[in-house]
Design an enzyme around this catalytic site. Structure first.
Site, short mmCIF file in Angstrom:
data_model
loop_
_atom_site.label_atom_id
_atom_site.label_comp_id
_atom_site.label_asym_id
_atom_site.label_seq_id
_atom_site.Cartn_x
_atom_site.Cartn_y
_atom_site.Cartn_z
N GLY A 96 0.85 -1.18 0.00
CA GLY A 96 0.00 0.00 0.00
C GLY A 96 0.88 1.22 0.00
O GLY A 96 2.11 1.12 -0.02
N MET A 98 1.44 3.28 2.32
CA MET A 98 2.19 3.54 3.53
C MET A 98 3.00 2.35 4.03
O MET A 98 3.80 2.48 4.92
CB MET A 98 1.24 3.98 4.65
CG MET A 98 0.52 5.27 4.38
SD MET A 98 1.64 6.61 3.96
CE MET A 98 2.59 6.71 5.47
N ASP A 210 -9.28 2.53 9.92
CA ASP A 210 -9.25 2.16 8.51
C ASP A 210 -9.98 0.83 8.31
O ASP A 210 -9.46 -0.09 7.69
CB ASP A 210 -7.80 2.09 8.02
CG ASP A 210 -7.72 2.08 6.49
OD1 ASP A 210 -8.73 2.43 5.84
OD2 ASP A 210 -6.66 1.71 5.95
#
Lengths: 843, 189
Positions: A96, A98, A210
């Site tokens: 992803g 991050m 999230d």
């Protein structure tokens, strides 16, 4: 070829370039023969170069040179590390923006496979590393079958934090449900488990931030699906690290747009709370039920997505399903083992309401916690009425009549409580009232008169319809009125509708008083209770116990208004009325009286009497297992506070400890009483010098408050300062510094730069900085504290001396003897003898 | 949050001046767009999974919404894209330069954090070299250089680019062919 690369020749080169370009442009669209005709008349070197260019272009005719604009992605191409900490990397599971996730293997001390998440950011500073460690510890506390466990974490040599997590092998929940063609009930059961897991983490003061299907994986254990939430709290630690890193480079927004709540989009991160996770759960539920997300995000631009989420309500699930093309909805329904029409019909009604409540744009209208959402799903699965549905009289009474046939007919008070609960006055209240109503009902069912109940139902229906209420100004339909408005309207009707039935009127007034109290309307509560009392005193049939109850309520309200003498008189009257007997209701009445009486006496500083009565109250609450545990906790807390006022720390500690244990069990996390309890226990511990023990409690109180209070609330300034000074005492100046800086920022903002409390933060911060050897910085901070104190407290105040003494100490350490002596001299004038080293703020 | 700032009055005013022919504000506008696009890119960077790619026009569309609001006339939209193309060019050139400067194998993490934007795969051309070549072309033939900027960095179609440059589509087509042939030679190894 660089026409302007050398100074003197550049003009010539430029001219040549111009001519060359003009020639190329002239022949570019010509046929080969025409070209040659033109080129033949040109200088040979130019013609040759143009021919070469055209030939090169011919060769590369199909290579798409410059045809495709570059597109962008969000993850760089990286090499896969071979080893991270003790883990050998086997393969990449996902990437992803991050972080990257690897399948990794550990060999010592146990051989196991893990999912290893490697963050892309670097934690270079000590402070950042400490923060990551705090986050990791918080994640490590999660122990729940529906949460993927964080096993351990660390930082790589080049500063990237990583987390080793339990490896969950299974698809995202949405994919799992579709692959296995789970019907709606099965999906809802899985989803309720997910909610329970989320709630557990909330209980440990961690938000997910999230939540989305790809973070909710379904593994199979013994052939049964087991949903597991992964990545709990990681978003938070990322955010912590990014704050420092990206302030200069622009905005940041963590999350996934389609699952982000309006407040996550609009507000600052600090304003997120458990209800933001509830929202994300709502999106997941929507997807599980309808196969699509609430907002169409597939081809929309980001701006459009965010605009939709913040400005529009989504389509109801049933509407979404019925508006699909036939073949699409058929497939959707088949994956849920029904036909399309049945699916839409099943969603219509309760499930529509539940989903829309979870997705309310105003978070105050959502479920207050993930547990509430779980309970709601369970209610639906058990054919019980859902609280999301607006309380139209017809719906509520239909459901009530079906489930509580006897109760609805007989127990008026219970009905009031349940209906008010349904009105959404507050989940906690509704729950408490429901439990209470049940007890009341059981105790009274024998004596309830049927005709009373009939009138009562009529009265309630009147309130709920908002018809005929004495409020000509209000044109709002009942569903849009606040609970308080409806309550006011209903209360106004009691006198009129029940003039001929004082017993019913008294009971209603008493109940309504309790609701006003819960809503913080103490004065109105007291008035209603007084009204009930007046009616009861005139009614020869009124029971002594009911009168005593009413007097206790009046006393409580009077004490809140700080009129202890009046409260005491009421309680003494009440005590006379308590019947003999050892049934639960009598015991609880007596215990309540002693509890309030103890508080009144503490207020009057009659500590021996207060202690005696509170001990009696605690003993009574303990005797009977059916009495409410939170009442026992309340009495214990009052007893502890009484000890505390007398500086009897160990006894205070013991009482607080027991009370805390109970509250942690019976109250939801983030409840304001839990935060207060932690602060009390921490204060008792800190007063005895048990700093190591007090620190985590202060931390917990801080975290509890973070869940519920706005981030700039001054209560945080207090918590952070306390925790900071505690760490200072524990010789952890780096940790203290971070906390104190935060405290300082909040206080400067909330209280102003000249407030004495702000000076405390500066003073403590100066010590934290000074203890790390940054003397000049420390001196500057302490001088600011000094200036505030001189101005706010006067030049002779002991706290001014405190600042001066520290300045002397710092100056001496910095080798400036002259300055040190000057400070000492000034301090000595205020405070001739050293009163001892006080580093903690007495807050 | 910073990247969700409402349409900025300042930008709107600058843009109005630019549209009315005031070219002095160009650099300032491009600078604002550059910052905005970086924010946008950061935004995507932080939330999207790998594999999701983004065309320059998507990025620019977001910036347009953010800076000028949603009711922008078609002509203004085109002009806006023209400016954005220059900002995109800067972003890509920044990236290429940083990458060229980095002696390390593989991308530099810090680069990601700082720029927040990366090409999905390295572009087929050397963007830094293309940038220099375009600068040189601009001294020889400004309009074709501009056309390449609009089409390659801004993602505009030939028709849109022709609109911006206020020339016929046929002229733009011819400019494109010539400039491309020229640049191919310039960028030849």
């Amino acid at each position: 070829m660089s026409p302007s690369s050398d100074g003197a020749g550049s003009t010539l080169a430029d001219q040549r370039a111009h001519r060359l370009y003009a020639l190329l442009d002239r022949v570019i669209d010509l046929t080969v023969d025409e070209r040659e005709a033109v080129l033949a008349g040109c200088p040979e070197d130019l013609a040759a170069e143009v021919r070469a260019m055209l030939a090169e272009d011919e060769d590369g005719a199909d290579d798409g040179f410059l045809e495709t604009p570059p597109s962008f992605a969000f993850a760089p191409v990286e090499t896969t590390p071979r080893q991270i900490g003790p883990y050998r990397i086997l393969e990449t599971l996902g990437e992803g923006g991050m972080a990257r996730v690897f399948l990794a293997e550990q060999e010592e001390p146990v051989r196991r496979r893990v999912a290893l998440k490697l963050l892309r950011i670097e934690a270079t500073s000590r402070e950042l590393q400490v923060r990551f460690e705090i986050e990791r510890n918080a994640m490590g506390r999660l122990e729940h079958p529906n949460i993927g466990k964080i096993l351990e974490g660390g930082t790589t040599d080049d500063g990237h934090p990583y987390f080793a997590m339990e490896l969950v092998e299974g698809p995202p929940i949405t994919a799992y449900c579709d692959e296995h063609q789970l019907d709606l009930e099965a999906r809802l059961r899985l989803f309720a488990e997910v909610c329970r897991g989320v709630d557990h983490a909330h209980g440990k003061l961690l938000l997910h931030r999230d939540l989305k299907p790809s973070n909710i994986l379904v593994a199979e254990v013994d052939g049964k699906p087991l949903p597991k939430i992964i990545d709990f709290g990681i978003a938070k630690s990322l955010e912590g690290a990014l704050t420092d890193r990206t302030l200069a480079t622009g905005g940041r927004l963590l999350g996934t747009p389609a699952y982000m709540s309006p407040e996550a989009i609009a507000g600052t991160d600090g304003e997120l709370d458990v209800r933001s996770d509830v929202y994300a759960l709502g999106v997941v539920l929507y997807e599980l039920l309808t196969g699509s997300r609430p907002y169409q995000t597939a081809n929309a631009t980001l701006g459009a997505i965010l605009k939709q989420i913040t400005e529009n309500d989504p389509k109801k699930p049933s509407t979404r399903v019925s508006s699909l093309e036939v073949d699409e909805s058929a497939g959707l329904a088949a994956a849920r083992r029904v036909d399309a029409r049945t699916l839409s019909r099943r969603l219509e009604g309760d499930l529509d309401w539940v989903v829309m409540k979870a997705l309310a744009r105003d978070r105050r209208e959502r479920y207050a916690s993930a547990a509430e959402l779980a309970a709601e799903i369970e209610r639906y699965l058990n054919d019980e009425p859902v609280v999301a549905r607006p309380p139209t009289a017809a719906y509520v009474l239909r459901k009530l009549a079906r489930r509580h046939r006897t109760a609805a007919a007989a127990a008026g008070v219970a009905l009031v409580a349940v209906l008010l609960g349904v009105l959404g006055i507050g989940i906690g209240l509704a729950r408490a009232k429901r439990a209470e109503a049940k007890a009341v009902h059981e105790a009274r069912v024998a004596v309830e008169a049927r005709q009373d109940a009939d009138r009562m139902v009529e009265f309630l229906v009147g309130i709920l319809r908002g018809s005929g209420v004495d409020d000509p100004d209000s044109t709002k339909p009942p569903a849009e009125r606040t609970a308080l408005e409806l309550l006011d309207a209903g209360a106004a009707r009691i006198d009129r509708d029940f003039a001929d039935q004082p017993a019913v009127a008294a009971r209603l007034s008493y109940t309504v008083a309790g609701v006003y109290r819960e809503l913080g309307q103490v004065e109105t509560a007291r008035q209603q209770a007084e009204k009930a009392l007046a009616l009861q005193l005139e009614d020869p049939a009124a029971s002594a116990r009911d009168i005593a109850r009413t007097r206790v309520e009046i006393a409580t309200d009077t004490l809140t208004a700080d009129r202890p003498d009046e409260a005491k008189a009421q309680l003494e009257e009440a005590l006379q009325l308590v019947p003999t007997g050892n049934d639960a209701e009598t015991l609880s009445l007596r215990a309540d009286i002693f509890d309030v009486l103890g508080r009144v006496e503490r207020r009057l500083r009659d500590y021996p009497a207060a202690e005696a009565h509170l001990k009696q109250s605690v003993a009574l609450f303990r005797t009977h297992p059916d009495l409410k545990r939170s009442d026992l906790a309340r009495a214990l807390n009052n007893l502890g506070t009484t000890y505390f006022s007398q500086r009897r720390w160990p006894e205070a500690e013991a009482s607080f400890r027991e009370a805390k244990k109970i509250l942690d069990q019976v109250l939801p996390p983030g409840h304001v009483r839990r935060a207060g309890m932690n602060d009390n226990l921490a204060a008792a511990l800190a007063s005895q010098g048990k700093l190591e023990e007090a620190a985590p409690l202060f931390e917990q109180a801080l975290a509890e408050r973070r869940l519920r209070l706005p981030p700039d609330h001054p209560a945080f300034g207090d918590s952070l300062n306390n925790l900071g000074s505690l760490n200072l005492d524990l010789d952890r100046p780096e940790v203290a510094e971070g906390l104190l800086r935060e405290s300082l920022a909040i206080r400067e903002q909330a209280l102003g730069p000249d407030n004495p409390k702000t000076a405390w933060s500066l003073d403590n911060l100066a010590r934290a900085v000074g203890n790390q050897g940054r003397l000049a910085e420390a001196i500057a901070l302490q001088e600011r504290a000094l200036a505030i104190r001189e101005k706010a407290l006067g030049p002779e105040d002991a706290l001014v001396a405190r600042s001066l003494e520290h300045l002397a100490e710092l100056s001496r350490a910095a080798g400036d003897v002259t300055a040190a002596e000057a400070f000492e001299h000034r301090a000595a004038r205020i405070r001739p003898s050293d009163p001892g080293n006080r580093t903690r703020a007495p807050e | 949050m910073e990247d969700l700032s409402p349409p900025s009055d300042e930008t709107t005013q600058l843009f109005t001046r630019w549209r009315e022919g005031d070219r002095e504000v160009t650099e300032e506008l491009v600078e604002q767009l550059y910052q905005e696009l970086r924010k946008q890119a950061r935004f995507f960077l932080l939330r999207e999974r790998q594999g999701h790619t983004l065309q320059p026009t998507e990025l620019v569309n977001e910036a347009l919404l953010r800076l000028l609001g949603s009711d922008v006339q078609a002509a203004d939209r085109t002009h806006f894209f023209a400016l954005a193309a220059r900002a995109m060019r800067r972003i890509l050139v920044d990236h290429a330069r940083r990458k060229n400067a980095s002696k390390r194998l593989g991308p530099d993490e810090l680069t990601v954090i700082e720029t927040g934007i990366l090409p999905v795969s390295e572009p087929a051309v050397d963007v830094a070299a293309l940038n220099d070549a375009l600068d040189r072309l601009a001294t020889v033939a400004p309009r074709p250089a501009r056309l390449v900027e609009l089409r390659y960095f801004g993602g505009l179609t030939n028709r849109e680019a022709a609109d911006v440059l206020d020339v016929s589509v046929a002229t733009a087509e011819r400019d494109w062919k010539t400039a491309r042939t020229w640049l191919r030679r310039e960028l030849a190894p």
